[in-house]
Design a protein around this motif. Sequence first.
Motif, short mmCIF file in Angstrom:
data_model
loop_
_atom_site.label_atom_id
_atom_site.label_comp_id
_atom_site.label_asym_id
_atom_site.label_seq_id
_atom_site.Cartn_x
_atom_site.Cartn_y
_atom_site.Cartn_z
N ARG A 286 0.78 -1.18 -0.08
CA ARG A 286 -0.25 0.08 0.15
C ARG A 286 0.92 1.16 -0.08
NH1 ARG A 286 -4.64 -1.84 4.22
NH2 ARG A 286 -6.01 -3.18 2.62
N LEU B 271 2.32 1.81 -3.41
CA LEU B 271 1.20 2.26 -4.35
C LEU B 271 1.13 3.61 -4.11
CD1 LEU B 271 -1.47 -0.45 -4.59
CD2 LEU B 271 0.21 0.26 -6.28
N HIS C 225 1.97 6.50 -7.21
CA HIS C 225 1.02 7.04 -7.75
C HIS C 225 0.48 8.48 -7.41
CE1 HIS C 225 -0.09 2.62 -8.54
NE2 HIS C 225 -0.25 3.16 -9.71
N ARG D 40 9.92 4.36 -8.84
CA ARG D 40 9.58 2.99 -8.91
C ARG D 40 10.96 2.08 -8.95
NH1 ARG D 40 4.24 2.25 -12.89
NH2 ARG D 40 2.95 3.50 -11.33
#
Length: 132
Positions: free
Chosen positions: A30, A33, A37, A49
Amino acid sequence: AVWVNSLWFLSLAISLACALIATLLQQWARRYLHVTHRRHAIHTRARIRTYFAEGARRLHLPTVVGIIPALLHVSVFLFFAGLAIFVSDINRIVSAILLSFIATCGLAYIMLSILPLIFHSSPYQTPLSAAI
């Protein structure tokens, strides 16, 4: 009684450790992400990333994820072993039925472990399949 309790408590400890590790992995996913994002330029997101992917590779994250099912399987086998010992002291008929069930499950597990070696396209495998 000592053997049974040892097997059951070891099974419980392994199960709880797996639950803790799985929860931590979910939190890390989580966080990944959430961080990746965010609204950044494309090249900045690519760098973020890459940074996380390198950390996951360096700290063996795929191995940790793969170990969880194997440990859960060990936990189940330890529990079944303790259950078989426990029931064998109580009732022979129930013990025979239970041992038949455990043996059937064990045989199915072995078959599912070997199946990918025979049929390479088999979707069925166990953590033991990779070790064979």
